[in-house]
Design a protein around this motif. Structure first.
Motif, PDB file in Angstrom:
ATOM      1  N   ILE A  66       0.851  -1.185   0.015  1.00 22.21           N
ATOM      2  CA  ILE A  66      -0.004   0.169  -0.018  1.00 22.21           C
ATOM      3  C   ILE A  66       0.902   1.061   0.069  1.00 22.21           C
ATOM      4  CG2 ILE A  66      -1.860   1.166   1.279  1.00 22.21           C
ATOM      5  CD1 ILE A  66      -2.527  -1.481   2.838  1.00 22.21           C
ATOM      6  N   ALA A  67       0.817   2.057  -1.002  1.00 21.32           N
ATOM      7  CA  ALA A  67       1.498   3.227  -1.005  1.00 21.32           C
ATOM      8  C   ALA A  67       0.689   4.363  -0.178  1.00 21.32           C
ATOM      9  CB  ALA A  67       1.586   3.829  -2.489  1.00 21.32           C
ATOM     10  N   ASP A  68       1.383   5.377   0.257  1.00 21.60           N
ATOM     11  CA  ASP A  68       0.996   6.223   1.044  1.00 21.60           C
ATOM     12  C   ASP A  68       0.750   7.624   0.145  1.00 21.60           C
ATOM     13  OD1 ASP A  68       1.664   4.769   3.428  1.00 21.60           O
ATOM     14  OD2 ASP A  68       3.588   6.135   3.306  1.00 21.60           O
ATOM     15  N   ILE A  69      -0.461   8.270   0.577  1.00 27.25           N
ATOM     16  CA  ILE A  69      -1.090   9.271  -0.013  1.00 27.25           C
ATOM     17  C   ILE A  69      -0.447  10.438   0.607  1.00 27.25           C
ATOM     18  CG2 ILE A  69      -2.858  10.947  -0.210  1.00 27.25           C
ATOM     19  CD1 ILE A  69      -3.146   8.804  -2.176  1.00 27.25           C
ATOM     20  N   ILE A  70       0.233  11.354  -0.361  1.00 23.76           N
ATOM     21  CA  ILE A  70       1.002  12.513   0.102  1.00 23.76           C
ATOM     22  C   ILE A  70       0.444  13.570  -0.314  1.00 23.76           C
ATOM     23  CG2 ILE A  70       3.331  13.673   0.219  1.00 23.76           C
ATOM     24  CD1 ILE A  70       3.425  10.802   0.746  1.00 23.76           C
ATOM     25  N   PRO A  71      -0.344  14.368   0.974  1.00 27.42           N
ATOM     26  CA  PRO A  71      -1.285  15.335   0.707  1.00 27.42           C
ATOM     27  C   PRO A  71      -0.266  16.626   0.064  1.00 27.42           C
ATOM     28  CG  PRO A  71      -1.655  14.531   2.853  1.00 27.42           C
ATOM     29  CD  PRO A  71      -0.229  13.781   2.309  1.00 27.42           C
ATOM     30  N   ASN A  72      -1.074  17.442  -0.410  1.00 25.82           N
ATOM     31  CA  ASN A  72      -0.602  18.580  -1.222  1.00 25.82           C
ATOM     32  C   ASN A  72      -1.411  19.796  -0.438  1.00 25.82           C
ATOM     33  OD1 ASN A  72       0.049  21.112  -2.990  1.00 25.82           O
ATOM     34  ND2 ASN A  72       0.411  19.560  -4.697  1.00 25.82           N
ATOM     35  N   PRO A  73      -0.592  20.817   0.066  1.00 27.30           N
ATOM     36  CA  PRO A  73      -1.434  21.852   0.891  1.00 27.30           C
ATOM     37  C   PRO A  73      -1.975  22.679   0.007  1.00 27.30           C
ATOM     38  CG  PRO A  73       0.999  22.339   0.908  1.00 27.30           C
ATOM     39  CD  PRO A  73       0.829  20.679   0.377  1.00 27.30           C
ATOM     40  N   ASN A  74      -1.580  22.834  -1.321  1.00 29.95           N
ATOM     41  CA  ASN A  74      -2.375  23.450  -2.439  1.00 29.95           C
ATOM     42  C   ASN A  74      -3.314  23.053  -3.277  1.00 29.95           C
ATOM     43  OD1 ASN A  74      -0.426  25.731  -2.040  1.00 29.95           O
ATOM     44  ND2 ASN A  74       1.065  24.688  -3.197  1.00 29.95           N
ATOM     45  N   SER A  75      -3.976  21.664  -2.502  1.00 30.09           N
ATOM     46  CA  SER A  75      -4.793  20.839  -3.282  1.00 30.09           C
ATOM     47  C   SER A  75      -6.315  21.674  -2.554  1.00 30.09           C
ATOM     48  CB  SER A  75      -4.854  19.464  -2.740  1.00 30.09           C
ATOM     49  OG  SER A  75      -6.193  18.960  -2.866  1.00 30.09           O
ATOM     50  N   HIS A  76      -7.222  21.959  -3.442  1.00 27.28           N
ATOM     51  CA  HIS A  76      -8.289  22.566  -2.959  1.00 27.28           C
ATOM     52  C   HIS A  76      -9.091  21.779  -2.081  1.00 27.28           C
ATOM     53  CE1 HIS A  76      -8.578  25.645  -6.653  1.00 27.28           C
ATOM     54  NE2 HIS A  76      -7.473  25.819  -5.644  1.00 27.28           N
ATOM     55  N   THR A  77      -9.221  20.601  -2.386  1.00 25.40           N
ATOM     56  CA  THR A  77     -10.046  19.323  -1.857  1.00 25.40           C
ATOM     57  C   THR A  77      -9.378  19.181  -0.301  1.00 25.40           C
ATOM     58  OG1 THR A  77     -10.792  18.198  -3.542  1.00 25.40           O
ATOM     59  CG2 THR A  77     -10.708  17.108  -1.748  1.00 25.40           C
ATOM     60  N   PHE A  78      -8.125  19.167  -0.245  1.00 27.39           N
ATOM     61  CA  PHE A  78      -7.318  18.854   1.027  1.00 27.39           C
ATOM     62  C   PHE A  78      -7.496  19.906   2.180  1.00 27.39           C
ATOM     63  CE2 PHE A  78      -3.427  19.451   3.709  1.00 27.39           C
ATOM     64  CZ  PHE A  78      -3.554  18.417   4.164  1.00 27.39           C
ATOM     65  N   VAL A  79      -7.404  21.216   1.631  1.00 27.60           N
ATOM     66  CA  VAL A  79      -7.742  22.413   2.266  1.00 27.60           C
ATOM     67  C   VAL A  79      -9.137  22.529   2.724  1.00 27.60           C
ATOM     68  CG1 VAL A  79      -7.677  24.948   2.510  1.00 27.60           C
ATOM     69  CG2 VAL A  79      -5.698  23.858   1.515  1.00 27.60           C
ATOM     70  N   GLN A  80     -10.010  22.539   1.755  1.00 26.06           N
ATOM     71  CA  GLN A  80     -11.293  22.685   1.976  1.00 26.06           C
ATOM     72  C   GLN A  80     -12.046  21.774   2.922  1.00 26.06           C
ATOM     73  OE1 GLN A  80     -13.574  23.858  -1.508  1.00 26.06           O
ATOM     74  NE2 GLN A  80     -12.030  25.225  -2.105  1.00 26.06           N
ATOM     75  N   THR A  81     -11.912  20.553   2.723  1.00 27.28           N
ATOM     76  CA  THR A  81     -12.436  19.386   3.644  1.00 27.28           C
ATOM     77  C   THR A  81     -11.972  19.475   4.939  1.00 27.28           C
ATOM     78  OG1 THR A  81     -10.721  17.974   2.888  1.00 27.28           O
ATOM     79  CG2 THR A  81     -12.731  17.680   1.964  1.00 27.28           C
ATOM     80  N   ARG A  82     -10.924  20.134   5.310  1.00 27.67           N
ATOM     81  CA  ARG A  82     -10.337  20.167   6.771  1.00 27.67           C
ATOM     82  C   ARG A  82     -11.063  21.702   7.426  1.00 27.67           C
ATOM     83  NH1 ARG A  82      -5.331  17.252   7.475  1.00 27.67           N
ATOM     84  NH2 ARG A  82      -4.690  18.886   8.806  1.00 27.67           N
ATOM     85  N   ASP A  83     -11.774  22.394   6.576  1.00 26.51           N
ATOM     86  CA  ASP A  83     -12.217  23.666   7.160  1.00 26.51           C
ATOM     87  C   ASP A  83     -13.753  23.291   7.374  1.00 26.51           C
ATOM     88  OD1 ASP A  83     -12.813  26.107   7.816  1.00 26.51           O
ATOM     89  OD2 ASP A  83     -11.948  27.111   6.085  1.00 26.51           O
ATOM     90  N   PRO A  84     -14.112  23.307   8.756  1.00 26.61           N
ATOM     91  CA  PRO A  84     -15.710  23.268   8.597  1.00 26.61           C
ATOM     92  C   PRO A  84     -16.641  24.441   8.192  1.00 26.61           C
ATOM     93  CG  PRO A  84     -14.667  23.577  10.985  1.00 26.61           C
ATOM     94  CD  PRO A  84     -13.305  23.437   9.721  1.00 26.61           C
ATOM     95  N   ASN A  85     -15.899  25.539   8.030  1.00 21.37           N
ATOM     96  CA  ASN A  85     -16.740  26.586   7.608  1.00 21.37           C
ATOM     97  C   ASN A  85     -16.834  26.673   5.876  1.00 21.37           C
ATOM     98  OD1 ASN A  85     -16.804  28.033  10.116  1.00 21.37           O
ATOM     99  ND2 ASN A  85     -14.405  28.525   9.832  1.00 21.37           N
ATOM    100  N   THR A  86     -16.264  25.703   5.277  1.00 18.94           N
ATOM    101  CA  THR A  86     -16.699  25.386   3.781  1.00 18.94           C
ATOM    102  C   THR A  86     -17.555  24.460   3.701  1.00 18.94           C
ATOM    103  OG1 THR A  86     -14.938  23.700   3.535  1.00 18.94           O
ATOM    104  CG2 THR A  86     -14.189  26.088   3.570  1.00 18.94           C
ATOM    105  N   LYS A  87     -18.266  24.501   2.480  1.00 19.34           N
ATOM    106  CA  LYS A  87     -19.178  23.335   2.141  1.00 19.34           C
ATOM    107  C   LYS A  87     -18.781  21.858   2.224  1.00 19.34           C
ATOM    108  CE  LYS A  87     -20.532  25.649  -1.629  1.00 19.34           C
ATOM    109  NZ  LYS A  87     -21.308  26.285  -2.688  1.00 19.34           N
ATOM    110  N   LEU A  88     -17.391  21.865   1.444  1.00 18.39           N
ATOM    111  CA  LEU A  88     -16.825  20.612   1.644  1.00 18.39           C
ATOM    112  C   LEU A  88     -16.406  20.098   2.968  1.00 18.39           C
ATOM    113  CD1 LEU A  88     -14.419  20.634  -1.467  1.00 18.39           C
ATOM    114  CD2 LEU A  88     -16.280  18.820  -1.054  1.00 18.39           C
ATOM    115  N   GLY A  89     -15.911  20.952   3.861  1.00 20.65           N
ATOM    116  CA  GLY A  89     -15.782  20.944   5.365  1.00 20.65           C
ATOM    117  C   GLY A  89     -17.053  20.278   5.986  1.00 20.65           C
ATOM    118  N   ARG A  90     -18.184  20.912   5.631  1.00 26.28           N
ATOM    119  CA  ARG A  90     -19.429  20.649   6.387  1.00 26.28           C
ATOM    120  C   ARG A  90     -19.773  19.053   5.953  1.00 26.28           C
ATOM    121  NH1 ARG A  90     -25.523  23.247   4.759  1.00 26.28           N
ATOM    122  NH2 ARG A  90     -26.706  21.777   5.689  1.00 26.28           N
TER     123      ARG A  90
END
Length: 373
Positions: free
Chosen positions: A203-227
Protein backbone atom coordinates in the motif's frame (compact mmCIF):
# COMPACT_ATOMS: atom_id res chain seq x y z
CA UNK A 1 12.80 3.89 -11.76
CA UNK A 2 10.05 3.12 -14.31
CA UNK A 3 8.97 -0.43 -15.09
CA UNK A 4 6.26 -2.17 -17.07
CA UNK A 5 5.20 -2.31 -20.71
CA UNK A 6 4.18 0.21 -23.33
CA UNK A 7 3.04 -0.61 -26.86
CA UNK A 8 5.06 1.35 -29.46
CA UNK A 9 1.84 2.96 -30.73
CA UNK A 10 1.43 4.54 -27.29
CA UNK A 11 5.06 5.48 -26.74
CA UNK A 12 4.07 9.07 -26.00
CA UNK A 13 2.32 7.88 -22.83
CA UNK A 14 5.62 6.43 -21.67
CA UNK A 15 7.37 9.67 -22.54
CA UNK A 16 4.81 11.71 -20.59
CA UNK A 17 5.05 9.34 -17.62
CA UNK A 18 8.84 9.76 -17.53
CA UNK A 19 8.47 13.53 -17.87
CA UNK A 20 6.11 13.57 -14.89
CA UNK A 21 8.97 12.38 -12.69
CA UNK A 22 11.60 14.61 -14.25
CA UNK A 23 9.59 17.81 -14.72
CA UNK A 24 6.34 17.71 -12.73
CA UNK A 25 7.34 16.43 -9.32
CA UNK A 26 5.87 12.94 -9.53
CA UNK A 27 6.79 10.80 -6.50
CA UNK A 28 5.22 7.44 -7.26
CA UNK A 29 2.44 6.42 -9.63
CA UNK A 30 1.07 4.01 -12.20
CA UNK A 31 -0.69 4.52 -15.53
CA UNK A 32 -2.53 2.03 -17.71
CA UNK A 33 -4.34 2.11 -21.05
CA UNK A 34 -6.51 -0.45 -22.83
CA UNK A 35 -7.37 -0.27 -26.52
CA UNK A 36 -10.24 -2.41 -27.84
CA UNK A 37 -10.00 -4.67 -24.80
CA UNK A 38 -6.23 -5.16 -25.03
CA UNK A 39 -3.82 -3.75 -22.47
CA UNK A 40 -1.37 -1.51 -24.34
CA UNK A 41 0.17 0.51 -21.49
CA UNK A 42 0.99 -0.72 -17.99
CA UNK A 43 3.66 1.43 -16.35
CA UNK A 44 4.63 2.12 -12.76
CA UNK A 45 7.51 3.80 -11.01
CA UNK A 46 8.85 5.96 -8.23
CA UNK A 47 8.32 5.50 -4.52
CA UNK A 48 5.47 4.30 -2.33
CA UNK A 49 6.41 6.58 0.57
CA UNK A 50 7.61 10.13 1.13
CA UNK A 51 10.90 8.94 2.64
CA UNK A 52 11.63 7.02 -0.57
CA UNK A 53 12.37 3.74 1.19
CA UNK A 54 9.80 1.58 -0.63
CA UNK A 55 9.94 1.37 -4.43
CA UNK A 56 6.62 1.38 -6.27
CA UNK A 57 6.10 -2.22 -7.44
CA UNK A 58 3.86 -3.86 -10.01
CA UNK A 59 1.30 -4.82 -7.34
CA UNK A 60 1.43 -1.54 -5.38
CA UNK A 61 -2.00 -0.09 -4.66
CA UNK A 62 -2.99 3.35 -3.44
CA UNK A 63 -6.12 5.12 -2.27
CA UNK A 64 -7.75 6.49 -5.42
CA UNK A 65 -10.36 8.36 -3.39
CA UNK A 66 -13.45 9.43 -5.35
CA UNK A 67 -12.70 7.03 -8.18
CA UNK A 68 -14.62 4.72 -5.83
CA UNK A 69 -17.84 6.68 -6.34
CA UNK A 70 -17.81 5.63 -9.98
CA UNK A 71 -17.46 2.02 -8.84
CA UNK A 72 -20.42 2.45 -6.49
CA UNK A 73 -22.49 3.95 -9.31
CA UNK A 74 -21.53 1.01 -11.53
CA UNK A 75 -22.88 -1.36 -8.87
CA UNK A 76 -26.23 0.45 -9.03
CA UNK A 77 -26.21 0.31 -12.84
CA UNK A 78 -25.59 -3.44 -12.77
CA UNK A 79 -28.82 -3.84 -10.82
CA UNK A 80 -30.60 -1.49 -13.24
CA UNK A 81 -29.28 -3.54 -16.15
CA UNK A 82 -30.64 -6.72 -14.54
CA UNK A 83 -34.07 -5.17 -14.10
CA UNK A 84 -33.82 -5.18 -10.31
CA UNK A 85 -33.92 -1.36 -10.09
CA UNK A 86 -36.07 0.97 -12.18
CA UNK A 87 -34.27 4.33 -12.35
CA UNK A 88 -37.58 6.19 -12.66
CA UNK A 89 -38.99 4.76 -9.44
CA UNK A 90 -38.56 6.59 -6.12
CA UNK A 91 -35.59 5.50 -4.04
CA UNK A 92 -38.08 4.98 -1.19
CA UNK A 93 -39.68 2.14 -3.17
CA UNK A 94 -36.52 0.12 -2.53
CA UNK A 95 -35.42 1.80 0.69
CA UNK A 96 -38.53 2.83 2.67
CA UNK A 97 -36.66 4.73 5.38
CA UNK A 98 -35.33 7.10 2.73
CA UNK A 99 -38.83 8.45 2.07
CA UNK A 100 -38.99 11.23 4.67
CA UNK A 101 -37.91 14.84 5.22
CA UNK A 102 -38.82 15.89 1.68
CA UNK A 103 -37.18 12.96 -0.09
CA UNK A 104 -40.30 10.94 -0.85
CA UNK A 105 -40.33 11.65 -4.59
CA UNK A 106 -36.58 11.46 -5.29
CA UNK A 107 -36.07 8.88 -8.02
CA UNK A 108 -33.05 6.66 -8.50
CA UNK A 109 -32.20 8.66 -11.63
CA UNK A 110 -32.34 11.94 -9.68
CA UNK A 111 -30.03 10.44 -7.06
CA UNK A 112 -27.55 9.17 -9.65
CA UNK A 113 -27.60 12.54 -11.41
CA UNK A 114 -26.49 14.50 -8.33
CA UNK A 115 -29.78 16.40 -8.29
CA UNK A 116 -31.13 15.06 -4.98
CA UNK A 117 -29.67 17.87 -2.84
CA UNK A 118 -28.26 15.44 -0.28
CA UNK A 119 -24.82 16.99 0.03
CA UNK A 120 -24.62 16.59 3.80
CA UNK A 121 -25.34 14.20 6.64
CA UNK A 122 -26.05 16.85 9.25
CA UNK A 123 -27.80 14.41 11.61
CA UNK A 124 -24.67 12.26 11.99
CA UNK A 125 -22.32 12.89 14.91
CA UNK A 126 -18.91 14.31 14.10
CA UNK A 127 -16.51 11.55 13.10
CA UNK A 128 -19.19 8.90 12.49
CA UNK A 129 -18.14 8.20 8.91
CA UNK A 130 -17.12 4.58 9.41
CA UNK A 131 -20.32 3.61 11.21
CA UNK A 132 -22.55 2.56 8.33
CA UNK A 133 -25.75 2.24 10.35
CA UNK A 134 -25.35 5.67 11.92
CA UNK A 135 -24.64 7.30 8.57
CA UNK A 136 -27.63 5.64 6.89
CA UNK A 137 -29.91 6.75 9.73
CA UNK A 138 -28.59 10.29 9.37
CA UNK A 139 -29.19 10.32 5.62
CA UNK A 140 -32.71 8.99 6.09
CA UNK A 141 -33.42 12.02 8.30
CA UNK A 142 -31.53 14.50 6.11
CA UNK A 143 -33.45 17.29 4.40
CA UNK A 144 -32.45 18.10 0.79
CA UNK A 145 -30.59 21.38 0.24
CA UNK A 146 -32.95 22.27 -2.63
CA UNK A 147 -36.14 20.97 -4.19
CA UNK A 148 -34.90 17.69 -5.66
CA UNK A 149 -34.34 17.93 -9.39
CA UNK A 150 -34.17 21.72 -9.54
CA UNK A 151 -30.42 22.13 -8.93
CA UNK A 152 -27.33 19.97 -9.21
CA UNK A 153 -24.23 19.34 -7.13
CA UNK A 154 -21.53 16.75 -6.63
CA UNK A 155 -22.50 14.57 -3.64
CA UNK A 156 -18.88 14.44 -2.54
CA UNK A 157 -19.24 12.77 0.85
CA UNK A 158 -22.66 11.11 0.63
CA UNK A 159 -22.84 9.39 -2.76
CA UNK A 160 -21.02 6.27 -1.57
CA UNK A 161 -23.49 5.73 1.27
CA UNK A 162 -26.54 6.50 -0.87
CA UNK A 163 -25.52 4.22 -3.74
CA UNK A 164 -24.23 1.58 -1.35
CA UNK A 165 -27.39 1.41 0.75
CA UNK A 166 -29.56 1.25 -2.37
CA UNK A 167 -27.51 -1.75 -3.55
CA UNK A 168 -27.80 -3.41 -0.13
CA UNK A 169 -31.56 -2.89 0.06
CA UNK A 170 -32.14 -4.39 -3.38
CA UNK A 171 -29.49 -7.11 -3.55
CA UNK A 172 -28.88 -7.88 0.12
CA UNK A 173 -25.10 -7.66 -0.04
CA UNK A 174 -23.02 -4.78 1.35
CA UNK A 175 -21.51 -2.78 -1.48
CA UNK A 176 -17.94 -3.89 -0.79
CA UNK A 177 -19.04 -7.53 -1.12
CA UNK A 178 -21.11 -6.76 -4.23
CA UNK A 179 -18.17 -4.98 -5.85
CA UNK A 180 -15.87 -7.90 -5.07
CA UNK A 181 -18.22 -10.63 -6.25
CA UNK A 182 -19.72 -8.93 -9.30
CA UNK A 183 -16.90 -6.76 -10.67
CA UNK A 184 -13.38 -7.06 -9.30
CA UNK A 185 -13.44 -10.82 -8.72
CA UNK A 186 -14.73 -11.80 -12.17
CA UNK A 187 -12.36 -9.33 -13.86
CA UNK A 188 -9.49 -10.45 -11.58
CA UNK A 189 -8.37 -6.96 -10.60
CA UNK A 190 -6.88 -5.46 -7.45
CA UNK A 191 -9.43 -2.91 -6.31
CA UNK A 192 -11.70 -2.63 -3.28
CA UNK A 193 -13.05 -0.40 -0.57
CA UNK A 194 -10.44 -0.17 2.15
CA UNK A 195 -7.28 -2.22 1.76
CA UNK A 196 -7.69 -5.02 4.31
CA UNK A 197 -7.68 -7.45 1.38
CA UNK A 198 -4.15 -6.39 0.38
CA UNK A 199 -0.63 -6.99 1.69
CA UNK A 200 0.13 -3.93 3.90
CA UNK A 201 3.59 -3.68 2.35
CA UNK A 202 1.95 -3.10 -1.04
CA UNK A 203 0.00 0.00 0.00
CA UNK A 204 1.48 3.32 -1.09
CA UNK A 205 1.01 6.36 1.12
CA UNK A 206 -1.02 9.33 -0.07
CA UNK A 207 1.10 12.49 0.12
CA UNK A 208 -1.22 15.49 0.73
CA UNK A 209 -0.62 18.70 -1.15
CA UNK A 210 -1.24 21.87 0.88
CA UNK A 211 -2.26 23.58 -2.37
CA UNK A 212 -5.00 21.05 -3.13
CA UNK A 213 -8.42 22.69 -2.91
CA UNK A 214 -10.00 19.46 -1.69
CA UNK A 215 -7.35 18.88 0.96
CA UNK A 216 -7.73 22.42 2.31
CA UNK A 217 -11.51 22.74 2.14
CA UNK A 218 -12.40 19.38 3.63
CA UNK A 219 -10.37 20.31 6.72
CA UNK A 220 -12.17 23.64 7.16
CA UNK A 221 -15.64 23.25 8.76
CA UNK A 222 -16.61 26.69 7.48
CA UNK A 223 -16.59 25.50 3.86
CA UNK A 224 -19.26 23.40 2.16
CA UNK A 225 -16.81 20.55 1.70
CA UNK A 226 -15.82 20.87 5.35
CA UNK A 227 -19.45 20.59 6.41
CA UNK A 228 -19.87 17.53 4.21
CA UNK A 229 -16.74 15.77 5.46
CA UNK A 230 -17.02 16.53 9.19
CA UNK A 231 -18.24 12.94 9.55
CA UNK A 232 -14.66 11.81 8.88
CA UNK A 233 -12.97 10.97 12.22
CA UNK A 234 -10.28 13.45 13.33
CA UNK A 235 -6.82 12.43 12.19
CA UNK A 236 -3.51 14.05 11.41
CA UNK A 237 -3.29 11.85 8.31
CA UNK A 238 -6.81 11.07 7.02
CA UNK A 239 -5.76 9.45 3.78
CA UNK A 240 -3.38 6.94 5.39
CA UNK A 241 -5.35 6.41 8.60
CA UNK A 242 -5.83 2.76 9.59
CA UNK A 243 -9.60 3.30 9.49
CA UNK A 244 -9.29 4.51 5.90
CA UNK A 245 -7.54 1.26 5.03
CA UNK A 246 -9.92 -1.06 6.89
CA UNK A 247 -13.37 0.59 7.00
CA UNK A 248 -16.15 1.10 4.47
CA UNK A 249 -16.33 4.66 3.16
CA UNK A 250 -17.09 4.16 -0.55
CA UNK A 251 -17.12 7.86 -1.37
CA UNK A 252 -13.39 8.02 -0.79
CA UNK A 253 -11.56 4.86 0.35
CA UNK A 254 -11.40 2.75 -2.77
CA UNK A 255 -7.87 1.34 -3.06
CA UNK A 256 -6.37 -0.05 -6.23
CA UNK A 257 -4.05 0.78 -9.10
CA UNK A 258 -4.23 2.06 -12.64
CA UNK A 259 -4.03 -1.40 -14.20
CA UNK A 260 -7.10 -2.57 -12.30
CA UNK A 261 -9.25 0.51 -12.79
CA UNK A 262 -8.37 0.68 -16.49
CA UNK A 263 -9.47 -2.94 -16.90
CA UNK A 264 -12.87 -2.19 -15.35
CA UNK A 265 -13.33 0.79 -17.65
CA UNK A 266 -12.12 -1.34 -20.57
CA UNK A 267 -15.20 -3.49 -20.06
CA UNK A 268 -17.36 -0.36 -20.27
CA UNK A 269 -15.48 0.87 -23.34
CA UNK A 270 -16.28 -2.46 -25.02
CA UNK A 271 -20.00 -2.16 -24.37
CA UNK A 272 -20.01 -3.66 -20.88
CA UNK A 273 -18.22 -6.98 -21.50
CA UNK A 274 -14.54 -7.91 -21.38
CA UNK A 275 -13.01 -11.38 -21.74
CA UNK A 276 -16.45 -13.00 -21.44
CA UNK A 277 -17.20 -11.13 -18.19
CA UNK A 278 -20.43 -9.18 -18.67
CA UNK A 279 -21.03 -6.28 -16.32
CA UNK A 280 -23.82 -4.43 -18.15
CA UNK A 281 -25.23 -4.09 -21.66
CA UNK A 282 -24.26 -1.55 -24.29
CA UNK A 283 -27.53 0.36 -23.93
CA UNK A 284 -26.90 0.70 -20.19
CA UNK A 285 -23.44 2.11 -20.89
CA UNK A 286 -25.09 4.78 -23.03
CA UNK A 287 -27.70 5.57 -20.37
CA UNK A 288 -25.13 6.13 -17.64
CA UNK A 289 -23.11 8.56 -19.79
CA UNK A 290 -26.07 10.66 -20.89
CA UNK A 291 -25.53 14.27 -19.86
CA UNK A 292 -27.68 15.24 -16.86
CA UNK A 293 -26.14 18.68 -16.26
CA UNK A 294 -23.28 20.93 -17.26
CA UNK A 295 -22.66 23.95 -15.07
CA UNK A 296 -21.66 25.24 -11.66
CA UNK A 297 -21.71 22.58 -8.96
CA UNK A 298 -23.60 23.56 -5.80
CA UNK A 299 -21.01 21.77 -3.64
CA UNK A 300 -17.70 22.90 -5.12
CA UNK A 301 -18.63 26.03 -7.13
CA UNK A 302 -16.65 24.54 -10.02
CA UNK A 303 -17.89 23.82 -13.53
CA UNK A 304 -18.69 20.13 -13.92
CA UNK A 305 -20.24 18.08 -16.69
CA UNK A 306 -22.10 15.15 -15.22
CA UNK A 307 -23.95 12.04 -16.33
CA UNK A 308 -25.60 9.53 -14.00
CA UNK A 309 -23.06 8.64 -11.33
CA UNK A 310 -20.14 9.56 -13.58
CA UNK A 311 -18.33 12.68 -14.75
CA UNK A 312 -18.40 13.39 -18.46
CA UNK A 313 -15.46 14.62 -20.46
CA UNK A 314 -14.82 18.31 -19.79
CA UNK A 315 -11.44 19.82 -20.69
CA UNK A 316 -10.89 21.93 -17.58
CA UNK A 317 -11.96 19.64 -14.71
CA UNK A 318 -12.11 16.13 -16.20
CA UNK A 319 -9.88 15.85 -19.28
CA UNK A 320 -10.63 12.54 -21.03
CA UNK A 321 -9.33 13.05 -24.54
CA UNK A 322 -11.15 14.48 -27.57
CA UNK A 323 -14.39 12.48 -27.37
CA UNK A 324 -17.16 14.43 -25.58
CA UNK A 325 -18.90 11.12 -24.84
CA UNK A 326 -16.00 9.75 -22.79
CA UNK A 327 -16.93 9.27 -19.15
CA UNK A 328 -15.41 8.15 -15.85
CA UNK A 329 -14.62 9.38 -12.39
CA UNK A 330 -11.76 11.44 -10.95
CA UNK A 331 -10.37 11.26 -7.43
CA UNK A 332 -9.09 14.05 -5.21
CA UNK A 333 -5.44 14.65 -5.92
CA UNK A 334 -5.42 13.59 -9.55
CA UNK A 335 -6.37 9.92 -9.87
CA UNK A 336 -8.71 9.05 -12.73
CA UNK A 337 -10.40 6.23 -14.58
CA UNK A 338 -12.37 6.69 -17.79
CA UNK A 339 -13.83 4.90 -20.80
CA UNK A 340 -14.07 6.18 -24.38
CA UNK A 341 -16.30 3.63 -26.15
CA UNK A 342 -16.21 5.34 -29.55
CA UNK A 343 -12.42 4.97 -29.69
CA UNK A 344 -12.20 1.75 -27.67
CA UNK A 345 -9.98 3.42 -25.07
CA UNK A 346 -9.86 2.93 -21.32
CA UNK A 347 -7.43 4.86 -19.13
CA UNK A 348 -6.42 5.12 -15.50
CA UNK A 349 -3.80 6.94 -13.46
CA UNK A 350 -3.06 6.28 -9.78
CA UNK A 351 -0.58 8.67 -8.08
CA UNK A 352 0.49 9.05 -4.47
CA UNK A 353 1.31 12.77 -4.49
CA UNK A 354 -1.83 14.89 -4.67
CA UNK A 355 -1.92 17.59 -7.32
CA UNK A 356 -2.46 21.29 -6.78
CA UNK A 357 -5.71 23.13 -7.36
CA UNK A 358 -9.19 21.74 -7.83
CA UNK A 359 -8.78 19.71 -11.03
CA UNK A 360 -6.75 16.65 -11.95
CA UNK A 361 -3.41 18.44 -12.26
CA UNK A 362 -0.76 18.63 -14.94
CA UNK A 363 0.53 15.08 -14.47
CA UNK A 364 -2.82 13.42 -15.18
CA UNK A 365 -3.58 15.81 -18.02
CA UNK A 366 -0.23 15.10 -19.69
CA UNK A 367 -0.90 11.36 -19.60
CA UNK A 368 -4.50 11.49 -20.85
CA UNK A 369 -3.49 13.81 -23.70
CA UNK A 370 -0.59 11.52 -24.64
CA UNK A 371 -2.99 8.60 -25.11
CA UNK A 372 -4.47 10.38 -28.13
CA UNK A 373 -1.32 12.09 -29.34
Amino acid sequence: MIDGQCDPDFAKVGTAFTANFRERGELGAAVAVYQHGRKVVDLWGGWADLEQTRPWQRNTIVCMMSVGKGMAALCVWILIDRGMIDPERPVAHYWPGFGQAGKEAITVATLLAGKAGLLYADHAPDGAGYDWAVMIDALERQEPEWVPGEKHGYHSATAGYLFGELVRRVDGRPIDQFLREEITGPLQVDYGYGASWADPDCIADIIPNPNSHTFVQTRDPNTKLGRAWRMRPPSDDHYNDERMRSGLLPSTNGHGNARSVARIYAALAEGGTLDDVRLIGRQTVDRMRTESWFGTCEMTDRIFRYGYGFFLNEPNMSPMGPNPRAFGHPGAGGSLGFADPENGIAFSYSPSLMCEGGGLGDRCRALSEAVYA
